[in-house]
Scaffold this motif. Structure first.
Motif, short mmCIF file in Angstrom:
data_model
loop_
_atom_site.label_atom_id
_atom_site.label_comp_id
_atom_site.label_asym_id
_atom_site.label_seq_id
_atom_site.Cartn_x
_atom_site.Cartn_y
_atom_site.Cartn_z
N PHE A 256 23.75 -23.05 17.80
CA PHE A 256 25.14 -23.26 18.68
C PHE A 256 25.47 -22.04 19.19
CE2 PHE A 256 29.61 -22.27 18.99
CZ PHE A 256 29.97 -23.46 19.50
N LYS A 257 25.83 -22.12 20.62
CA LYS A 257 26.31 -20.78 21.32
C LYS A 257 27.34 -20.91 22.27
CE LYS A 257 23.95 -18.18 25.07
NZ LYS A 257 22.95 -17.82 25.69
N GLN A 258 28.32 -19.94 22.19
CA GLN A 258 29.28 -19.85 23.29
C GLN A 258 28.70 -19.45 24.60
OE1 GLN A 258 31.72 -16.86 20.48
NE2 GLN A 258 33.22 -17.88 21.92
N VAL A 259 29.19 -20.28 25.50
CA VAL A 259 28.65 -19.68 26.93
C VAL A 259 29.91 -19.26 27.90
CG1 VAL A 259 27.66 -21.13 29.09
CG2 VAL A 259 27.21 -21.82 26.71
N LYS A 260 31.02 -19.85 27.79
CA LYS A 260 32.09 -19.18 28.25
C LYS A 260 33.13 -18.98 27.29
CE LYS A 260 35.65 -20.17 31.86
NZ LYS A 260 36.18 -21.14 32.80
N PRO A 261 33.55 -17.95 27.03
CA PRO A 261 34.59 -17.60 25.89
C PRO A 261 36.04 -17.88 26.33
CG PRO A 261 33.89 -15.48 26.98
CD PRO A 261 33.13 -16.52 27.53
N SER A 262 36.67 -18.26 25.38
CA SER A 262 38.12 -18.62 25.63
C SER A 262 38.89 -17.37 25.94
CB SER A 262 38.62 -19.18 24.34
OG SER A 262 40.20 -19.17 24.34
N ARG A 263 39.88 -17.29 27.09
CA ARG A 263 40.76 -16.18 27.12
C ARG A 263 41.55 -15.55 25.77
NH1 ARG A 263 41.36 -19.04 32.02
NH2 ARG A 263 40.25 -17.81 33.73
N SER A 264 41.67 -16.55 24.85
CA SER A 264 42.32 -16.41 23.71
C SER A 264 41.68 -16.04 22.51
CB SER A 264 43.46 -17.62 23.41
OG SER A 264 44.42 -18.07 24.48
N GLY A 265 40.43 -15.91 22.68
CA GLY A 265 39.68 -15.54 21.63
C GLY A 265 38.53 -14.58 22.06
N GLU A 266 37.25 -14.48 21.38
CA GLU A 266 36.37 -13.37 21.70
C GLU A 266 35.11 -14.15 21.94
OE1 GLU A 266 36.42 -10.07 18.82
OE2 GLU A 266 38.10 -11.08 18.19
N LEU A 267 33.99 -13.31 22.24
CA LEU A 267 32.69 -13.84 22.78
C LEU A 267 32.01 -13.50 21.42
CD1 LEU A 267 30.60 -15.20 24.31
CD2 LEU A 267 30.17 -13.06 25.61
N ILE A 268 31.78 -14.16 20.48
CA ILE A 268 30.90 -14.06 19.22
C ILE A 268 29.58 -14.40 19.19
CG2 ILE A 268 31.23 -14.22 16.70
CD1 ILE A 268 34.20 -14.14 16.62
N TYR A 269 29.45 -15.68 19.46
CA TYR A 269 28.38 -16.22 19.47
C TYR A 269 27.60 -16.17 20.62
CZ TYR A 269 31.00 -17.90 15.45
OH TYR A 269 32.01 -17.94 14.37
N ASP A 270 27.12 -15.43 21.11
CA ASP A 270 26.10 -15.23 22.05
C ASP A 270 24.81 -15.09 21.91
OD1 ASP A 270 25.77 -12.69 21.07
OD2 ASP A 270 26.72 -11.38 22.67
N THR A 271 24.02 -14.78 22.89
CA THR A 271 22.62 -14.66 22.70
C THR A 271 21.96 -13.88 21.66
OG1 THR A 271 22.07 -15.00 25.13
CG2 THR A 271 20.23 -14.20 23.99
N GLU A 272 22.77 -12.87 21.12
CA GLU A 272 22.19 -12.27 20.14
C GLU A 272 22.82 -12.57 18.75
OE1 GLU A 272 23.51 -8.27 21.20
OE2 GLU A 272 21.74 -7.95 22.73
N ASN A 273 23.66 -13.79 18.88
CA ASN A 273 24.13 -13.97 17.56
C ASN A 273 24.76 -15.37 17.52
OD1 ASN A 273 25.34 -13.54 14.76
ND2 ASN A 273 27.54 -13.75 15.86
N VAL A 274 23.55 -16.41 17.69
CA VAL A 274 23.77 -18.01 17.76
C VAL A 274 23.95 -18.52 16.36
CG1 VAL A 274 22.68 -18.36 19.89
CG2 VAL A 274 21.46 -18.26 17.88
N ILE A 275 24.51 -19.51 16.06
CA ILE A 275 24.54 -20.25 14.89
C ILE A 275 23.65 -20.87 14.59
CG2 ILE A 275 26.06 -21.83 13.36
CD1 ILE A 275 28.60 -20.66 14.69
N THR A 276 22.62 -20.85 13.65
CA THR A 276 21.62 -21.63 13.40
C THR A 276 22.22 -22.74 12.51
OG1 THR A 276 19.76 -19.94 13.82
CG2 THR A 276 19.13 -22.12 12.63
N CYS A 277 21.75 -24.04 12.53
CA CYS A 277 22.07 -25.26 12.18
C CYS A 277 21.13 -26.47 12.04
CB CYS A 277 23.62 -25.49 12.30
SG CYS A 277 23.78 -25.66 14.22
N LYS A 278 21.49 -27.36 11.21
CA LYS A 278 20.72 -28.56 11.41
C LYS A 278 21.47 -29.90 11.03
CE LYS A 278 19.27 -28.13 6.28
NZ LYS A 278 18.25 -28.07 5.40
N ILE A 279 21.17 -30.86 11.48
CA ILE A 279 21.75 -32.33 11.19
C ILE A 279 21.39 -32.87 9.90
CG2 ILE A 279 21.87 -34.50 12.13
CD1 ILE A 279 21.40 -33.56 14.72
N VAL A 280 22.32 -33.12 9.14
CA VAL A 280 22.08 -33.72 7.55
C VAL A 280 22.99 -35.10 7.53
CG1 VAL A 280 21.47 -31.46 6.65
CG2 VAL A 280 24.03 -32.13 6.63
N LYS A 281 22.48 -35.93 6.55
CA LYS A 281 23.14 -36.89 6.20
C LYS A 281 23.56 -36.80 4.60
CE LYS A 281 24.36 -41.21 7.07
NZ LYS A 281 23.58 -42.47 7.34
#
Length: 352
Positions: A256-281
């Protein structure tokens, strides 16, 4: 000897005949302009901006989430909508709100497909919150009942009625691409949809999540706004934008990656810090599971030498184009590299 005054007398009547007099409008109900101090004072009395999805998506914002087909953006959105309707956090994202009514328009799955995702082999069915409404819109019936109406007017008349019926505070559109194909007469339908969604956001004070497809992308390059179809126009209507990518080395891993940050938030999950995840049931519930924080380049395919040369050429052309449009080095860096810290790289591209 001068026989006349060399400075002509100013004739205001003459000026008015040469220039059209500006039109006058009734502005009596227009609020008086506020000073900076007045604005700040009034802001202290307004509700705090609450997080719905951590720093990524704030309350009363329009957020676009895009991904390629089959990556799992609908699964992601359903898990998020479920958490919002229960007042819970989702994955690594903080939710500061109590349980909220969520109106989820699903234009992707049939009822049977939805059942398969949220049940197990023993016939047990997942119990969603009663605050989560998920359905689609019967466009054929809507158009048949109103043959002379404009599609966009019909669509948003229906959505407004649904908001009032459910008292929805959050709306999910899954997905915008489906809505765009409902009208063959208006090539600007996507922009009209986004414009009207923004109007809804302001009219009802709600939060909106719009899912969108992306064309086939080069999996050796970081995700950027350029991967969102119609990005320049659509992203202008969005308060924030995010995406999910597929790992090139493990078909079960997503990031997961932020592409355009919210003006009310911060750019945290950019190229250097994406969230790695997986689909589970998890028994009856299909969802995403957090794994770790990683660098996006760990998920990308290693490009060949020819691909590197071609990518550099494309980046140079795009950097010059964005610069000509008045974009700052920071904005160009975010669009090209998915982070705001590559200004030196932008400078090198513009020198070529």
């Amino acid at each position: 000897m001068l026989t006349h005054n060399p400075i002509e007398k100013f004739d205001s009547n003459k000026i008015q005949t040469e220039f059209e007099k500006p039109k006058e409008f009734n502005l009596s109900k227009t609020p008086l302009l506020r000073t900076a101090n007045t604005r700040l004072e009034e802001a202290t009395k307004q509700p705090k901006i609450k997080k719905i999805m951590g720093e990524v998506w704030q309350y009363n914002e329009l957020h676009i989430h895009f991904a390629d087909t089959g990556v799992g953006k609908s699964i992601f959105a359903m898990a998020l909508a479920n958490a919002i309707s229960k007042g819970e956090n989702f994955m690594h994202f903080e939710n500061e709100n109590p349980p909220l009514p969520v109106l989820y328009y699903d234009f992707e799955l049939s009822d049977i497909q939805l059942l398969k995702r949220y049940s197990n082999d023993n016939g047990n069915i997942y119990q969603f919150s009663p605050l989560l409404y998920i359905d689609n819109i019967d466009f054929a019936e809507l158009i048949s009942s109103n043959p002379n109406a404009k599609f966009i007017d019909l669509l948003f008349s229906k959505i407004r009625a649904d908001i009032k019926e459910t008292d929805a505070k959050v709306i999910v559109i899954d997905n915008s691409t489906y809505l765009n194909t409902q009208s063959t007469q208006d090539t600007q339908i996507a922009l009209e949809v986004m414009r009207e969604l923004n109007n809804l956001k302001k009219e009802f004070g709600i939060s909106i999540l719009v899912l969108s497809h992306t064309p086939k992308r080069n999996i050796s390059t970081p995700i950027s706004l350029n991967d969102l179809a119609g990005s320049k126009h659509l992203s202008n209507f969005a308060d924030s934008v995010s995406s999910i990518g597929r790992c090139a080395h493990d078909k079960n891993i997503r990031y997961f990656k932020q592409v355009k940050p919210s003006r009310s938030g911060e750019l945290i999950y950019d190229t250097e810090n994406v969230i790695t995840c997986k689909i589970v049931k998890n028994d009856t519930f299909l969802t995403f599971e957090f794994i770790d924080f990683t660098n996006e380049y760990e998920h990308l395919k290693q490009p060949s030498e020819n691909e590197r040369v071609e990518r550099k050429r494309e980046q140079t052309e795009l950097a010059k184009k964005l610069k000509s449009e008045g974009k700052s080095y920071k904005q160009i860096s975010l669009e090209l590299f998915g982070k705001e810290t590559s200004k030196s790289s932008v400078h090198e591209l513009l020198r070529k």
